[in-house]
Design an enzyme around this catalytic site. Structure first.
Site, PDB file in Angstrom:
ATOM      1  N   ARG A 108       0.339  -0.791  -0.121  1.00 27.01           N
ATOM      2  CA  ARG A 108       0.282   0.210   0.325  1.00 27.01           C
ATOM      3  C   ARG A 108       0.890   1.291   0.666  1.00 27.01           C
ATOM      4  O   ARG A 108       0.641   2.506   0.256  1.00 27.01           O
ATOM      5  CB  ARG A 108      -1.095   0.290   1.214  1.00 27.01           C
ATOM      6  CG  ARG A 108      -2.353  -1.061   1.209  1.00 27.01           C
ATOM      7  CD  ARG A 108      -2.932  -1.108   2.053  1.00 27.01           C
ATOM      8  NE  ARG A 108      -4.312  -1.612   2.050  1.00 27.01           N
ATOM      9  CZ  ARG A 108      -4.137  -2.769   3.333  1.00 27.01           C
ATOM     10  NH1 ARG A 108      -2.987  -2.926   4.112  1.00 27.01           N
ATOM     11  NH2 ARG A 108      -4.922  -4.067   3.391  1.00 27.01           N
ATOM     12  N   LYS A 158       2.329  11.182 -11.995  1.00 28.96           N
ATOM     13  CA  LYS A 158       1.388   9.763 -12.516  1.00 28.96           C
ATOM     14  C   LYS A 158       2.457   8.797 -12.742  1.00 28.96           C
ATOM     15  O   LYS A 158       3.312   8.770 -13.191  1.00 28.96           O
ATOM     16  CB  LYS A 158       1.084  10.377 -14.035  1.00 28.96           C
ATOM     17  CG  LYS A 158      -0.113  11.067 -14.192  1.00 28.96           C
ATOM     18  CD  LYS A 158      -0.433  12.189 -15.504  1.00 28.96           C
ATOM     19  CE  LYS A 158      -1.392  12.947 -15.673  1.00 28.96           C
ATOM     20  NZ  LYS A 158      -1.742  13.219 -17.162  1.00 28.96           N
ATOM     21  N   GLU A 215       8.147  16.455 -26.650  1.00 26.47           N
ATOM     22  CA  GLU A 215       7.378  17.513 -24.714  1.00 26.47           C
ATOM     23  C   GLU A 215       7.736  18.511 -24.309  1.00 26.47           C
ATOM     24  O   GLU A 215       7.534  19.660 -24.122  1.00 26.47           O
ATOM     25  CB  GLU A 215       7.587  16.617 -23.900  1.00 26.47           C
ATOM     26  CG  GLU A 215       7.124  14.962 -24.550  1.00 26.47           C
ATOM     27  CD  GLU A 215       5.235  14.459 -23.619  1.00 26.47           C
ATOM     28  OE1 GLU A 215       4.832  15.797 -23.516  1.00 26.47           O
ATOM     29  OE2 GLU A 215       4.690  13.974 -23.937  1.00 26.47           O
ATOM     30  N   LYS A 269       6.764  22.312 -15.626  1.00 24.63           N
ATOM     31  CA  LYS A 269       5.318  21.129 -15.494  1.00 24.63           C
ATOM     32  C   LYS A 269       5.805  21.716 -14.064  1.00 24.63           C
ATOM     33  O   LYS A 269       4.364  21.407 -13.670  1.00 24.63           O
ATOM     34  CB  LYS A 269       6.079  19.770 -15.278  1.00 24.63           C
ATOM     35  CG  LYS A 269       5.529  19.089 -15.378  1.00 24.63           C
ATOM     36  CD  LYS A 269       5.410  17.486 -16.161  1.00 24.63           C
ATOM     37  CE  LYS A 269       3.890  16.627 -15.990  1.00 24.63           C
ATOM     38  NZ  LYS A 269       4.009  15.741 -16.159  1.00 24.63           N
ATOM     39  N   GLU A 294      -5.280  18.102 -11.832  1.00 25.82           N
ATOM     40  CA  GLU A 294      -6.221  17.953 -13.314  1.00 25.82           C
ATOM     41  C   GLU A 294      -6.627  17.865 -13.013  1.00 25.82           C
ATOM     42  O   GLU A 294      -7.815  17.108 -13.563  1.00 25.82           O
ATOM     43  CB  GLU A 294      -5.172  16.448 -14.037  1.00 25.82           C
ATOM     44  CG  GLU A 294      -5.877  16.391 -15.411  1.00 25.82           C
ATOM     45  CD  GLU A 294      -4.723  15.005 -16.023  1.00 25.82           C
ATOM     46  OE1 GLU A 294      -5.257  15.326 -16.811  1.00 25.82           O
ATOM     47  OE2 GLU A 294      -4.450  13.721 -15.478  1.00 25.82           O
ATOM     48  N   ARG A 309      -3.515  21.882 -14.915  1.00 25.75           N
ATOM     49  CA  ARG A 309      -2.860  20.573 -15.052  1.00 25.75           C
ATOM     50  C   ARG A 309      -3.288  20.024 -17.122  1.00 25.75           C
ATOM     51  O   ARG A 309      -2.320  19.333 -17.617  1.00 25.75           O
ATOM     52  CB  ARG A 309      -3.498  19.648 -14.401  1.00 25.75           C
ATOM     53  CG  ARG A 309      -2.232  18.445 -14.672  1.00 25.75           C
ATOM     54  CD  ARG A 309      -1.516  17.459 -13.240  1.00 25.75           C
ATOM     55  NE  ARG A 309      -1.141  16.314 -13.396  1.00 25.75           N
ATOM     56  CZ  ARG A 309      -0.125  15.896 -12.974  1.00 25.75           C
ATOM     57  NH1 ARG A 309      -0.079  16.349 -11.393  1.00 25.75           N
ATOM     58  NH2 ARG A 309       0.432  14.896 -13.534  1.00 25.75           N
ATOM     59  N   ASN A 335      -1.509  18.238 -21.662  1.00 31.43           N
ATOM     60  CA  ASN A 335      -2.161  17.104 -22.599  1.00 31.43           C
ATOM     61  C   ASN A 335      -2.004  17.520 -23.777  1.00 31.43           C
ATOM     62  O   ASN A 335      -2.903  16.628 -24.946  1.00 31.43           O
ATOM     63  CB  ASN A 335      -3.061  16.688 -22.140  1.00 31.43           C
ATOM     64  CG  ASN A 335      -3.221  15.598 -21.172  1.00 31.43           C
ATOM     65  OD1 ASN A 335      -2.132  15.065 -20.444  1.00 31.43           O
ATOM     66  ND2 ASN A 335      -4.306  15.790 -20.003  1.00 31.43           N
ATOM     67  N   HIS A 384      -2.332  14.911 -26.815  1.00 35.03           N
ATOM     68  CA  HIS A 384      -2.470  13.377 -26.211  1.00 35.03           C
ATOM     69  C   HIS A 384      -3.288  13.297 -26.632  1.00 35.03           C
ATOM     70  O   HIS A 384      -3.342  12.240 -26.649  1.00 35.03           O
ATOM     71  CB  HIS A 384      -2.058  13.760 -24.976  1.00 35.03           C
ATOM     72  CG  HIS A 384      -0.576  13.729 -24.048  1.00 35.03           C
ATOM     73  ND1 HIS A 384       0.349  14.753 -24.430  1.00 35.03           N
ATOM     74  CD2 HIS A 384       0.793  13.048 -23.305  1.00 35.03           C
ATOM     75  CE1 HIS A 384       1.265  14.352 -24.368  1.00 35.03           C
ATOM     76  NE2 HIS A 384       1.594  13.386 -23.897  1.00 35.03           N
ATOM     77  N   HIS A 387      -3.026   9.719 -28.376  1.00 35.27           N
ATOM     78  CA  HIS A 387      -3.130   8.437 -27.834  1.00 35.27           C
ATOM     79  C   HIS A 387      -3.791   7.453 -28.499  1.00 35.27           C
ATOM     80  O   HIS A 387      -4.094   6.459 -28.523  1.00 35.27           O
ATOM     81  CB  HIS A 387      -3.287   8.749 -26.372  1.00 35.27           C
ATOM     82  CG  HIS A 387      -2.831   8.936 -25.081  1.00 35.27           C
ATOM     83  ND1 HIS A 387      -3.451   9.064 -23.805  1.00 35.27           N
ATOM     84  CD2 HIS A 387      -1.717   9.287 -25.357  1.00 35.27           C
ATOM     85  CE1 HIS A 387      -2.556   9.312 -23.290  1.00 35.27           C
ATOM     86  NE2 HIS A 387      -2.186   9.199 -24.251  1.00 35.27           N
ATOM     87  N   HIS A 447       5.961   7.184 -28.329  1.00 33.21           N
ATOM     88  CA  HIS A 447       5.575   8.646 -27.275  1.00 33.21           C
ATOM     89  C   HIS A 447       5.432   9.792 -27.956  1.00 33.21           C
ATOM     90  O   HIS A 447       3.873  10.842 -27.981  1.00 33.21           O
ATOM     91  CB  HIS A 447       4.692   8.365 -25.889  1.00 33.21           C
ATOM     92  CG  HIS A 447       3.880   8.964 -25.414  1.00 33.21           C
ATOM     93  ND1 HIS A 447       2.718   8.841 -24.902  1.00 33.21           N
ATOM     94  CD2 HIS A 447       4.982  10.532 -24.254  1.00 33.21           C
ATOM     95  CE1 HIS A 447       1.919  10.168 -24.239  1.00 33.21           C
ATOM     96  NE2 HIS A 447       3.320  10.815 -23.650  1.00 33.21           N
TER      97      HIS A 447
END
Lengths: 366, 366
Positions: free
Chosen positions: B118, B140, B182, B224, B234, B238, B242, B245, B249, B262
């Site tokens: 955990r 992330k 990026e 960032k 987000e 934030r 993306n 993206h 994606h 990517h």
């Protein structure tokens, strides 16, 4: 209906407890932010309560994922079925995951909610006594790994917990007893008066007296909520909730998940903790026997598996989460109603505890 | 060496950037609480840097888990190898997981750290430009699911990030370019002067000029970190990170993970966002072309895969995490250097964007 509030700042949530709550949509609505709801249940509970809960959620777009039942399925493969269901139905990050079932369903649905798209809302509807008094409070979620129980998981708080005490009417007596193990635990670790109350009401609880059950659940949740409030991330006092769990996890791991119920292993494990506390001179033999007697009256095992050796216990306990830098911390009783977490004890006392004659202790009380 | 601080209250952490940091144990020591360390790397990076990093961690009990390389392995099966390694070596909850590699290693090691018992401590040592400027900042973590990228994961902050710019000397040129996608993104979404700086220095960056690289990484991380500071989870600003993206994606998912890098998919996806912003009248055709030209000079694709239809894009974008209650939110440019997140656009403009002639746009610049 009684309502407790678990106070965790912005992650605070209510626990509603009472008969027939499954049929009260107004208790769920304030905690559902989006339009999508995914009910996670299992093959045993779904036929009993899924339709009723779905009716209470008729205002939403509801899917259900019905998992195989049992601790043996608390693994990644089964967890995938939840992700598959959510993704196939195109649930987005505003979906709400609702756990309808016992502790295994709560742990898996909660972990799925914690991980799905890096975290979506989550509501617990626990239907076993064990999950009502334990796994629905405190934010622990997760799955088992072949090398250890609950080794993969997250701390993740629900938006709300809904406990319908009437669901206990369909719970097998063996599972009711398993839940009582955790109820008794609260008395032992922090509430001696509750221990006395339980000695008076244990027969009523086993006979499903709803008034007694409501009181026991409410008091247990309040005790756990207090401990969790004090220590959300288990650095200190929260670890006392694991009374009997280090020994108990060793039993569960050794026997294979699902052979002993979690509560049964905790009961036998707590008896070992009582025995060790007595050997340390912290409680008397009479106090130890008082605990053993209560577990027996609750219908719980008080003797570890005959085939488990000292070496078996040590082997399994060495990878327990409570091992810090190689020293084995145990939860023991300083007094009845007062638990402590310690790694400061003679190794010989632990060994003597693992080798004690629990059969003799049990028969003395039988 | 430059050091940035990502300010997130009790979860704040430093980012150290400079040449040769792998050989500076004193940068790691303050962030390791226990005695156990698990280095997670892959078959490509481990032969280059694992021994050096292990030497810097000689004061600890160190294990390493070397995973197969590539986005195609960013799945549960590979993640299990980390848990297997930790459990077999009996790492307890005070262990520190160190990610040595690119974004895939960072995402998987970070998710493993978030879930193991955990949650255990985590340090990032990113060795690709992409991970240095992107995936090592922001918390992330996660893995892919057959039905969608990054669908299972957690927000989880590292204790520290160590960026050794010299590791870029062994990075394949194609991956350096992917990282530049990026870097350029930060200019487009929030830093127009940085965009101008990049136009002056893009050739130096591709030639591995260490001074230019240090500046570009530092400025990207600072951009960032500012965005993440403003919005850790987000909900708002934030999401502008993306840019490109959602389209990207869709390209990655359609082509199968790992066929396009990517950063390559983000470059082509960002060109689509530029085109859509131009069609909405928010930026001029000249500004759109300025962006396309910069991506081309960085060695990046600016044309989506020929075989992808409008329907393919819509199909894949419909399960993107940015879908809220069925409405497709996109990151677009209000101006050069200013991104916005919006679902308020005519559907026809999105369709025209998906059907635009990118080959023609690319050739105009070529």
């Amino acid at each position: 209906m009684q309502t407790l509030k678990v106070d965790l700042g912005e992650r605070s949530y209510p626990i509603h407890i009472g008969e027939g709550l499954l049929d009260q949509p107004e208790l769920l609505a304030p905690h559902i932010a989006g339009r999508q709801v995914a009910i996670i249940s299992n093959e045993t509970v779904a036929p009993l309560y899924l339709e009723r809960l779905s009716r209470s959620l008729a205002a939403y777009s509801v899917i259900s994922v019905v998992l195989p039942d049992g601790e043996a399925h608390k693994n990644w493969e089964t967890l995938q079925l939840i992700f598959d269901g959510l993704l196939t139905a195109r649930h987005d990050r505003r979906t709400t995951v609702v756990a309808l079932g016992g502790g295994v369903i709560g742990d898996m649905a909660g972990f799925a909610a914690a991980c799905y798209q890096r975290g979506v809302d989550f509501i617990q509807v626990p239907t076993t006594l064990l999950s009502q008094v334990d796994s629905s409070v405190g934010g622990k979620t997760g799955i088992n790994h072949p090398l250890g129980k609950n080794m993969v998981g997250a701390f993740y708080q629900p938006q709300a917990v809904l406990i319908d005490t009437a669901t206990l009417n369909t719970l097998p007596p063996r599972e009711l007893s398993a839940g009582l193990a955790e109820v008794i635990k609260y008395g032992l670790i922090c509430d001696e008066p509750f221990l006395s109350w339980l000695e008076e009401h244990v027969d009523a609880l086993r006979a499903l007296d709803q008034v007694a059950l409501t009181e026991a659940i409410s008091r247990s949740c309040a005790a756990k909520a207090l401990v969790v409030n004090a220590d959300e991330r288990e650095s200190g006092v929260r670890a006392t909730l694991n009374l009997g769990h280090t020994f108990g996890h060793a039993i569960e791991t050794h026997m294979g998940y699902g052979v002993w119920l979690h509560g049964e292993a905790v009961a036998a494990g707590t008896v070992m903790a009582l025995e060790m506390s007595q050997r340390l001179g912290w409680i008397s033999a009479q106090e130890r026997d008082r605990g053993i007697r209560l577990f027996q009256r609750a219908g719980l095992p008080v003797i570890p598996p005959a085939q488990m050796t000292e070496a078996d216990f040590l082997e399994h306990m060495a990878i327990d989460k409570k091992v810090i830098d190689g020293r084995l911390r145990l939860v023991l009783l300083r007094h009845m109603g007062e638990a402590v977490v310690t790694d400061d004890y003679p190794k010989e006392i632990l060994q003597a505890t693992l080798g004690a004659d629990y059969r003799a202790l049990a028969q003395l009380k039988g």
